[in-house]
Design a protein around this motif. Sequence first.
Motif, short mmCIF file in Angstrom:
data_model
loop_
_atom_site.label_atom_id
_atom_site.label_comp_id
_atom_site.label_asym_id
_atom_site.label_seq_id
_atom_site.Cartn_x
_atom_site.Cartn_y
_atom_site.Cartn_z
N TYR B 35 0.85 -1.19 0.00
CA TYR B 35 0.00 0.00 0.00
C TYR B 35 0.89 1.24 0.00
CZ TYR B 35 -4.24 -2.61 1.07
OH TYR B 35 -5.31 -3.46 1.00
N GLN B 37 0.67 5.36 1.02
CA GLN B 37 -0.12 6.34 1.75
C GLN B 37 0.55 7.69 1.67
OE1 GLN B 37 -0.62 5.79 6.01
NE2 GLN B 37 -2.68 6.68 5.93
N GLY B 40 -1.71 12.68 4.76
CA GLY B 40 -3.12 12.97 4.98
C GLY B 40 -4.08 12.16 4.14
N GLN B 41 -3.58 11.13 3.48
CA GLN B 41 -4.42 10.31 2.60
C GLN B 41 -4.69 8.93 3.21
OE1 GLN B 41 -5.50 11.61 -0.47
NE2 GLN B 41 -4.59 13.46 0.38
N PRO B 43 -4.62 4.80 2.81
CA PRO B 43 -3.72 3.89 2.09
C PRO B 43 -4.34 3.44 0.76
CG PRO B 43 -3.96 3.24 4.38
CD PRO B 43 -5.01 4.27 4.12
N LEU B 88 4.42 7.15 2.49
CA LEU B 88 4.68 5.98 3.33
C LEU B 88 4.26 4.76 2.54
CD1 LEU B 88 3.44 6.75 6.96
CD2 LEU B 88 5.62 5.72 6.35
N PHE B 90 3.50 0.84 2.88
CA PHE B 90 3.25 -0.22 3.85
C PHE B 90 3.17 -1.56 3.14
CE2 PHE B 90 2.62 2.05 7.67
CZ PHE B 90 1.96 3.22 7.39
N GLY B 105 3.19 -3.78 8.37
CA GLY B 105 4.53 -3.44 8.83
C GLY B 105 4.58 -1.98 9.25
N SER B 106 5.74 -1.57 9.74
CA SER B 106 5.91 -0.20 10.22
C SER B 106 6.02 0.81 9.09
CB SER B 106 7.14 -0.11 11.11
OG SER B 106 6.99 -0.93 12.24
N ARG B 109 9.26 5.15 4.82
CA ARG B 109 8.97 6.53 4.40
C ARG B 109 9.94 6.90 3.29
NH1 ARG B 109 6.08 10.61 6.25
NH2 ARG B 109 5.63 9.58 8.23
#
Lengths: 111, 113
Positions: B35, B37, B40-41, B43, B88, B90, B105-106, B109
Amino acid sequence: ELKVEQNPLFLSMQEGKNYTIYCNYSTTSDRLYWYRQDPGKSLESLFVLLSNGAVKQEGRLMASLDTKARLSTLHITAAVHDLSATYFCAVDKRNNNDMRFGAGTRLTVKP
Amino acid sequence: AAGVIQSPRHLIKEKRETATLKCYPIPRHDTVYWYQQGPGQDPQFLISFYEKMQSDKGSIPDRFSAQQFSDYHSELNMSSLELGDSALYFCASSLKRGTRGYTFGSGTRLTVV
């Protein structure tokens, strides 16, 4: 195409108050999810709802699913500051590996 | 319990460069998802793999490709990076027939400058 709509997008509430976040989706789906995301962090799974009438509760959060109305709700009871985060609902179909998210509800709980 | 491991955590690249993001799913999970992201959006689904085969494709640009290897780890390859790719990223994994939510996952970025 599967679409997911959440409202409200922004929610500011006082500690101790109750409120409900709504999630509508456009086509039949098999699973509905609620996730929590803190700023800059990953998504934490809160609930997975699989069938019509399903209700799950964890602490001050309770989620429900009405598949006929294509609606899920996330109810917040007696909000506390620690609940401040963005809450996403998402849906998918069992035969697809394509989970679609709503736009998210940014919740701020004020003392 | 083991979680979904992503690397690197942060990545800074220049425009037109390439980037490779890695994901190690939870052991015995048979499905991996990627994904994107933006700030402010919500995913956005890019692509998924079931048992190492591409399963579904979302809004993944042609400049991006992904694969899952024999050890089940997955890599997202991004070429000709653009400023708008800053986000980001993911990775998540799950059991296709499971009743639990996806485990994310974390994230990585990515900043494109």
